[in-house]
Scaffold this active site. Sequence first.
Site, PDB file in Angstrom:
ATOM      1  N   GLU A 223      39.709  49.190  39.171  1.00 14.06           N
ATOM      2  CA  GLU A 223      40.788  48.297  38.222  1.00 14.06           C
ATOM      3  C   GLU A 223      40.222  47.452  37.441  1.00 14.06           C
ATOM      4  OE1 GLU A 223      44.415  48.851  41.624  1.00 14.06           O
ATOM      5  OE2 GLU A 223      43.110  47.233  41.258  1.00 14.06           O
TER       6      GLU A 223
ATOM      7  N   GLY B 194      40.086  44.699  34.858  1.00 10.03           N
ATOM      8  CA  GLY B 194      40.939  43.873  33.796  1.00 10.03           C
ATOM      9  C   GLY B 194      40.315  43.214  32.771  1.00 10.03           C
ATOM     10  N   ARG B 195      39.435  42.090  33.082  1.00 13.61           N
ATOM     11  CA  ARG B 195      38.909  41.414  32.291  1.00 13.61           C
ATOM     12  C   ARG B 195      37.899  42.296  31.458  1.00 13.61           C
ATOM     13  NH1 ARG B 195      37.483  36.023  33.393  1.00 13.61           N
ATOM     14  NH2 ARG B 195      37.899  36.751  35.894  1.00 13.61           N
TER      15      ARG B 195
ATOM     16  N   ARG C 201      41.916  28.293  31.011  1.00 18.19           N
ATOM     17  CA  ARG C 201      40.838  28.636  32.063  1.00 18.19           C
ATOM     18  C   ARG C 201      39.719  27.444  32.147  1.00 18.19           C
ATOM     19  NH1 ARG C 201      37.912  32.339  31.246  1.00 18.19           N
ATOM     20  NH2 ARG C 201      37.868  32.991  33.721  1.00 18.19           N
TER      21      ARG C 201
ATOM     22  N   TYR D 241      39.418  26.504  35.810  1.00 20.27           N
ATOM     23  CA  TYR D 241      38.343  26.688  36.298  1.00 20.27           C
ATOM     24  C   TYR D 241      36.691  26.190  36.018  1.00 20.27           C
ATOM     25  CZ  TYR D 241      41.446  30.896  36.810  1.00 20.27           C
ATOM     26  OH  TYR D 241      42.711  31.667  36.790  1.00 20.27           O
TER      27      TYR D 241
ATOM     28  N   CYS E 114      48.944  16.405  26.289  1.00 16.00           N
ATOM     29  CA  CYS E 114      49.175  15.078  26.709  1.00 16.00           C
ATOM     30  C   CYS E 114      48.302  15.066  27.991  1.00 16.00           C
ATOM     31  CB  CYS E 114      50.359  14.313  26.745  1.00 16.00           C
ATOM     32  SG  CYS E 114      50.806  14.196  25.098  1.00 16.00           S
ATOM     33  N   GLU E 115      47.069  15.245  28.261  1.00 13.08           N
ATOM     34  CA  GLU E 115      46.482  15.298  29.398  1.00 13.08           C
ATOM     35  C   GLU E 115      44.938  15.378  29.137  1.00 13.08           C
ATOM     36  OE1 GLU E 115      48.470  17.638  32.116  1.00 13.08           O
ATOM     37  OE2 GLU E 115      47.080  18.092  33.190  1.00 13.08           O
TER      38      GLU E 115
ATOM     39  N   TYR F 141      43.208  36.888  30.450  1.00 15.35           N
ATOM     40  CA  TYR F 141      43.538  35.835  31.084  1.00 15.35           C
ATOM     41  C   TYR F 141      43.694  34.629  30.064  1.00 15.35           C
ATOM     42  CZ  TYR F 141      42.154  38.987  34.868  1.00 15.35           C
ATOM     43  OH  TYR F 141      42.045  39.881  35.805  1.00 15.35           O
TER      44      TYR F 141
HETATM   45  N1  LLP Z   1      42.897  44.452  40.688  1.00 14.21           N
HETATM   46  C1  LLP Z   1      43.501  43.520  41.627  1.00 14.21           C
HETATM   47  C2  LLP Z   1      44.236  43.836  42.816  1.00 14.21           C
HETATM   48  C3  LLP Z   1      43.281  42.312  41.052  1.00 14.21           C
HETATM   49  O1  LLP Z   1      43.880  41.530  41.820  1.00 14.21           O
HETATM   50  C4  LLP Z   1      42.544  41.949  39.932  1.00 14.21           C
HETATM   51  C5  LLP Z   1      42.482  40.598  39.456  1.00 14.21           C
HETATM   52  C6  LLP Z   1      42.146  42.944  39.081  1.00 14.21           C
HETATM   53  C7  LLP Z   1      42.157  44.265  39.497  1.00 14.21           C
HETATM   54  C8  LLP Z   1      41.412  42.755  38.047  1.00 14.21           C
HETATM   55  O2  LLP Z   1      40.109  42.114  38.161  1.00 14.21           O
HETATM   56  P1  LLP Z   1      39.115  41.801  36.859  1.00 14.21           P
HETATM   57  O3  LLP Z   1      38.385  43.255  36.687  1.00 14.21           O
HETATM   58  O4  LLP Z   1      39.797  41.360  35.498  1.00 14.21           O
HETATM   59  O5  LLP Z   1      38.119  40.758  37.462  1.00 14.21           O
HETATM   60  N2  LLP Z   1      42.741  34.429  36.364  1.00 14.21           N
HETATM   61  C9  LLP Z   1      41.380  34.707  36.602  1.00 14.21           C
HETATM   62  C10 LLP Z   1      40.953  35.759  37.183  1.00 14.21           C
HETATM   63  C11 LLP Z   1      42.328  36.391  38.094  1.00 14.21           C
HETATM   64  C12 LLP Z   1      41.838  37.935  38.555  1.00 14.21           C
HETATM   65  C13 LLP Z   1      42.879  38.249  39.774  1.00 14.21           C
HETATM   66  N3  LLP Z   1      43.048  39.503  40.193  1.00 14.21           N
HETATM   67  C14 LLP Z   1      40.744  34.243  35.485  1.00 14.21           C
HETATM   68  O6  LLP Z   1      41.036  33.633  34.742  1.00 14.21           O
HETATM   69  O7  LLP Z   1      39.366  34.166  35.612  1.00 14.21           O
END
Ligand code: LLP
Length: 441
Positions: free
Chosen positions: A293, A295-296, A333, A337, A364-365, A393
């Site tokens: 899965e 995402g990024r 981000r 982080y 304003c921060e 993200y």
């Molecule tokens: N599957 C599940 C169940 C997840 O919780 C996540 C991410 C992914 C897949 C995808 O992960 P990736 O391939 O994108 O690393 N907001 C944070 C990242 C939080 C990721 C949460 N879960 C950031 O901006 O770095």
Amino acid sequence: MGDFVCETLEVNPAGHLSVGGCDCLDLAREFGTPLYVMDEMAVRANCRAFRQAVETCYGAGGKVIYASKALCTKAILSIMHQEGIGVDVVSGGELATALAAGVPADTLMYHGNFKTLAEIRQGLAAGVGRFVVDNRLELDQLSGLCEETGRKADVLFRVKPGIDAHTHDYVLTGQIDSKFGVALENGEALDILRDAWDRPGIRVRGIHCHIGSQIFEVEPFVQTVRVMLGLMDEFRQATGKVLEELNLGGGFGIRYVDEHRPLPPARFMEACAAEIRRFCSERDFPMPFVAIEPGRAMVAAAGITLYTVGSVKTIPGIRTYVAVDGGMFENPRYALYGSPYDAVLAAAPLAERVRPVTIAGKCCESGDLIQEHLPMPGVRPGDIMAVMATGAYNYSMAGNYNRNPRPAMVLCREGRARVIVRRETYENLLERDEIPDDLAP
Ligand code: LLP
């Protein structure tokens, strides 16, 4: 190709930064700033790289599912579907977006540590391909609804494999302290699997995990495979039943700055597949269906954000603040982080970087920064700045702090830019406000 962290960015004959054949100065002029810019072919190339890696390793026995939390818009999800990628959703909003984008419900994975009853109902009514059940309450609610409606749910369980991919030696401790899923150590995972197996309406397909994000090493994934298969084997020994599916989650790292050296997707897949084959042949266990899965890694490096520079404030002996017309409301981000980002000037992307600056937003921060101490060329008010690798993200985590309208997003391909998210207007911001009669102006 230019020498940028986002490899598909180019310098055009005018010497300007260009995305998908579109000149960034033209984009800023035509669509305004701040502006999210996505490179369509870069997204498609990422899809193909992951798909190919999974196909090479597992043939028809594997699938890539896009974690839509990284960037969830109708156009992006429609591209994923066109590229043969499934979609993971974690809320009714992400589910509605996927359905509106024409993503077939049976290719959806429904995640989340707290799906409200209404959300479970929506997922069931839509016919989502898999529910990834997080806990016993959710199992009770889902099986109750299945009984009530006569529908069936195909289910994976979210397991905490106990791998912390962010500590140096990937220790198998600590992760029991997570809000996601059921633990291995105390038998919780085995218990919920046994409990679910015979429930009417519930078809137990397998298990799922996600060990973290922005991971550069293969080893934590390989260890995770071992732990997860161990649970599948333990379940078979205890019950004689076989779990058929293993979903290994996402987490594949990308290059935000020069020093980052992400591995190609194939390297992760090959290492995991080799471990799965070894385990299965040693224990005489049937090869599971394997899903991942990302995402990024699917969208981050395919996106940049364009800003107009406002004031440039040099505090002698301290630092130079370069204010841009965005900030934590559209990219939280760094504030959240301390995430690294690189930036260039769209008019001169390869100009020599002569001094470090701090890029500040307009909220304003004091913590509203996009990046600190980033070497940049001389920056002047009115310049268009491009912050790189903002495809994941950023928009999905954006808000309206200080009543800032969220930026537009354009999708660029072969010199054409199409708006895929319209810029928010003040009317949009105000349309849900209500004024009780006694407060009306
Ligand atoms: N599957 C599940 C169940 C997840 O919780 C996540 C991410 C992914 C897949 C995808 O992960 P990736 O391939 O994108 O690393 N907001 C944070 C990242 C939080 C990721 C949460 N879960 C950031 O901006 O770095």
